[in-house]
Design an enzyme around this catalytic site. Structure first.
Site, PDB file in Angstrom:
ATOM      1  N   SER A 183     -71.767  45.380  36.731  1.00 44.99           N
ATOM      2  CA  SER A 183     -72.581  44.179  37.393  1.00 44.99           C
ATOM      3  C   SER A 183     -73.845  44.442  37.611  1.00 44.99           C
ATOM      4  O   SER A 183     -74.751  44.972  36.891  1.00 44.99           O
ATOM      5  CB  SER A 183     -71.838  43.750  38.596  1.00 44.99           C
ATOM      6  OG  SER A 183     -72.027  42.435  39.159  1.00 44.99           O
ATOM      7  N   GLU A 307     -64.448  37.083  33.248  1.00 45.39           N
ATOM      8  CA  GLU A 307     -65.357  37.479  34.214  1.00 45.39           C
ATOM      9  C   GLU A 307     -65.432  36.521  35.385  1.00 45.39           C
ATOM     10  O   GLU A 307     -65.520  36.625  36.529  1.00 45.39           O
ATOM     11  CB  GLU A 307     -66.734  37.587  33.575  1.00 45.39           C
ATOM     12  CG  GLU A 307     -66.903  38.814  32.504  1.00 45.39           C
ATOM     13  CD  GLU A 307     -67.276  39.902  33.165  1.00 45.39           C
ATOM     14  OE1 GLU A 307     -67.261  40.138  34.587  1.00 45.39           O
ATOM     15  OE2 GLU A 307     -67.503  40.824  32.220  1.00 45.39           O
ATOM     16  N   HIS A 402     -64.098  39.756  36.474  1.00 47.63           N
ATOM     17  CA  HIS A 402     -65.131  40.636  36.728  1.00 47.63           C
ATOM     18  C   HIS A 402     -64.552  41.710  37.769  1.00 47.63           C
ATOM     19  O   HIS A 402     -63.935  41.387  38.716  1.00 47.63           O
ATOM     20  CB  HIS A 402     -66.299  39.864  37.484  1.00 47.63           C
ATOM     21  CG  HIS A 402     -67.521  40.399  37.673  1.00 47.63           C
ATOM     22  ND1 HIS A 402     -68.230  40.802  36.594  1.00 47.63           N
ATOM     23  CD2 HIS A 402     -68.197  40.722  38.820  1.00 47.63           C
ATOM     24  CE1 HIS A 402     -69.537  41.220  37.133  1.00 47.63           C
ATOM     25  NE2 HIS A 402     -69.356  41.460  38.452  1.00 47.63           N
TER      26      HIS A 402
END
Length: 491
Positions: A183, A307, A402
């Site tokens: 990320s 995600e 995610h």
């Protein structure tokens, strides 16, 4: 429990050994950026006398949101520039591959001490693992002509210099350093790939769920959101000169940092990472003003299948056709109708359509754009998509959201929610990531082909084995994702 002592350039450190892994926590790598040193580049750490205890994690940067897992630091402080090391060898001749983890959290939260990304298991497999804190939010990414910018980036470069100068004392090879992050950590990796000051400080790079090209739907001028937020924050804190601003209480800066961060949603809107304000800016000094190709080091990059489910939860918004129309229009522009048509194939639930559209636009498309760019440069690199859904993630409907791959990668699977298949996937991932750190490739070509002309993306779902080429059912905004379906049977 043994208490090993290591000599560094700044003084002696005493850590502890647990299950054969030597652990050193809360190691300072720069002067505390407090008081007059707030919003300044990280200064060199002063030497200390005697033996410094390195058994407790250092403070993390003040934060309000963003941490993925439990942070094990006892407190927050602007005095946050500390790193941690895990290794099974303290022999300077061991020459183990070094893996430097950059945590995510939207440049707003987290730290190198999160329990889900503990380095013990990777160290047990033969890597010297480093994690660290860096300045976050406005503390690290305010951009001002008077105060400067990119302080968090400079912190990361300071860590890499510490690794270059010191890591051999922890069994690591300073000539074999991999930076890896997820990320905002992956975005940090992408930034470092372009920073002149970071050149030569690392030799491989892994980008997980971030760090691709700019979002196709983001039409703002680069740096505009960060610079605007910086001006608003400075005004909120009373303006004044640089020294006055450095005297503002930490809590006031922290509150203003959150207020202008971009995480406070507007009613009825689906927010994406493109809304975040605090991030590196292309200042032409630390970060180049143009968009140069990434440094020519081996690259591994990928994302997770779902995600979006980390960001948009069931029940958070009215997931109806009207909102889907607005969302696809915002994300896909003139391609919105084609995207909606593709999403409707098979008549999946409306929430699933939001997941697929968001994931494609915000994560898949930027990664594929980067892959095409690297292919045009004749670069050899490897890609993946993480598809594995644990029993717990299936029950919660999080699926492969995610951050889902992190506990697999670090071997921190909990007893609840994971099964034997998950542990095999975890072992497989750790072996491939360490192989990449050591050799510049995750495995041989029969096990994980490079992206190459065929657009090969390895699916991590079960223990992978090469399979057929197929098209992803979601239409990205500029490409069609071609995936090698490798969800092979477990042996």
């Amino acid at each position: 429990m043994t208490r090993p002592v290591v000599r560094t350039a700044h003084g002696l450190l005493q850590g502890f050994t647990e299950a054969g892994i030597h652990k050193f926590r809360g190691v300072p790598y720069a002067e505390p950026p407090v008081g007059r040193l707030r919003w300044r580049p990280p200064g060199p750490m002063a030497e200390w006398t005697g033996i410094r205890d390195a058994t407790e994690f250092g403070p993390i940067c003040p934060q309000t949101v963003g941490a993925v897992f439990t942070t094990r630091a006892s407190r927050e402080s602007e005095d946050c520039l500390y790193l941690n090391v895990w290794t099974r060898s303290l022999d300077s001749r061991a020459r183990q591959p070094v893996m430097v983890w950059i945590h995510g959290g939207g440049y707003l939260g987290g730290g190198g001490c999160e329990d889900g990304t503990d380095g013990s298991q990777l160290a047990a497999r033969g890597a010297t693992v480093v994690s660290f804190n860096y300045r976050l939010g406005a503390f690290g990414y305010l951009a001002s002509p008077e105060l400067g910018s990119n302080f968090g980036v400079q912190d990361q470069i300071a860590v890499l210099r510490w690794v270059r100068d010191t890591i051999d004392q922890f069994g690591g090879d300073p000539g074999c350093v991999t930076i890896f992050g997820q990320s905002a950590g992956a975005h940090s990796v992408r930034t470092l790939l372009s920073c002149p000051a970071a050149e030569g400080l690392f030799h491989r790079a892994i980008l997980q769920s971030g760090g691709g090209e700019r979002f196709a739907f983001d039409r703002r001028e680069p740096n505009s959101r960060t610079c605007a937020a910086s001006r608003e924050l400075i005004a909120r804190l009373g303006g004044g000169n640089a020294e006055d601003l450095r005297r503002v209480p930490t809590d006031a800066v922290k509150a203003a940092s959150h207020l202008f961060s971009g995480v406070i949603p507007r009613r009825g809107r689906v927010h994406t990472p493109a809304n975040l304000a605090w991030m590196p800016v292309a200042d032409g000094e630390i970060v180049p003003a143009d968009n140069p190709p990434p440094a020519p080091v081996p690259l591994l990059l990928g994302y997770t299948r779902n995600e979006a489910r980390y960001f948009i939860k069931p029940g958070m918004l009215p997931y109806n056709r009207l909102l889907l129309w607005a969302m696809t229009r915002a994300l896909a522009g003139s391609e919105a109708r084609a995207v909606r048509s593709a999403l409707a194939a098979g008549k999946p639930p409306m929430y699933e359509r939001f997941d697929r559209a968001y994931t494609s636009a915000v994560f898949a498309e930027p990664l594929l754009a980067t892959a095409e760019r690297l292919s045009d440069l004749d670069r050899v690199f490897h890609c993946y998509r993480f598809d594995r859904v644990s029993p717990g993630a299936a029950r919660s409907a999080d699926l492969a959201k995610h951050t889902a791959e992190l506990r697999y990668l670090f071997g921190t699977l909990t007893a609840d929610g994971y099964d034997g298949t998950d542990r095999q996937v975890s072992s497989w991932m750790q072996a491939r990531w360490i192989a990449f750190a050591r050799d510049g490739a995750p495995a041989d070509e029969s096990d994980w082909p490079a992206y190459g002309d065929g657009g090969h993306v390895t699916l991590i779902d079960g223990v992978p084995a090469q399979g057929r080429i197929d098209e992803d059912p979601v239409v990205p905004l500029q490409h069609r994702i071609r995936l090698s379906s490798v969800a092979g049977d477990l042996g």
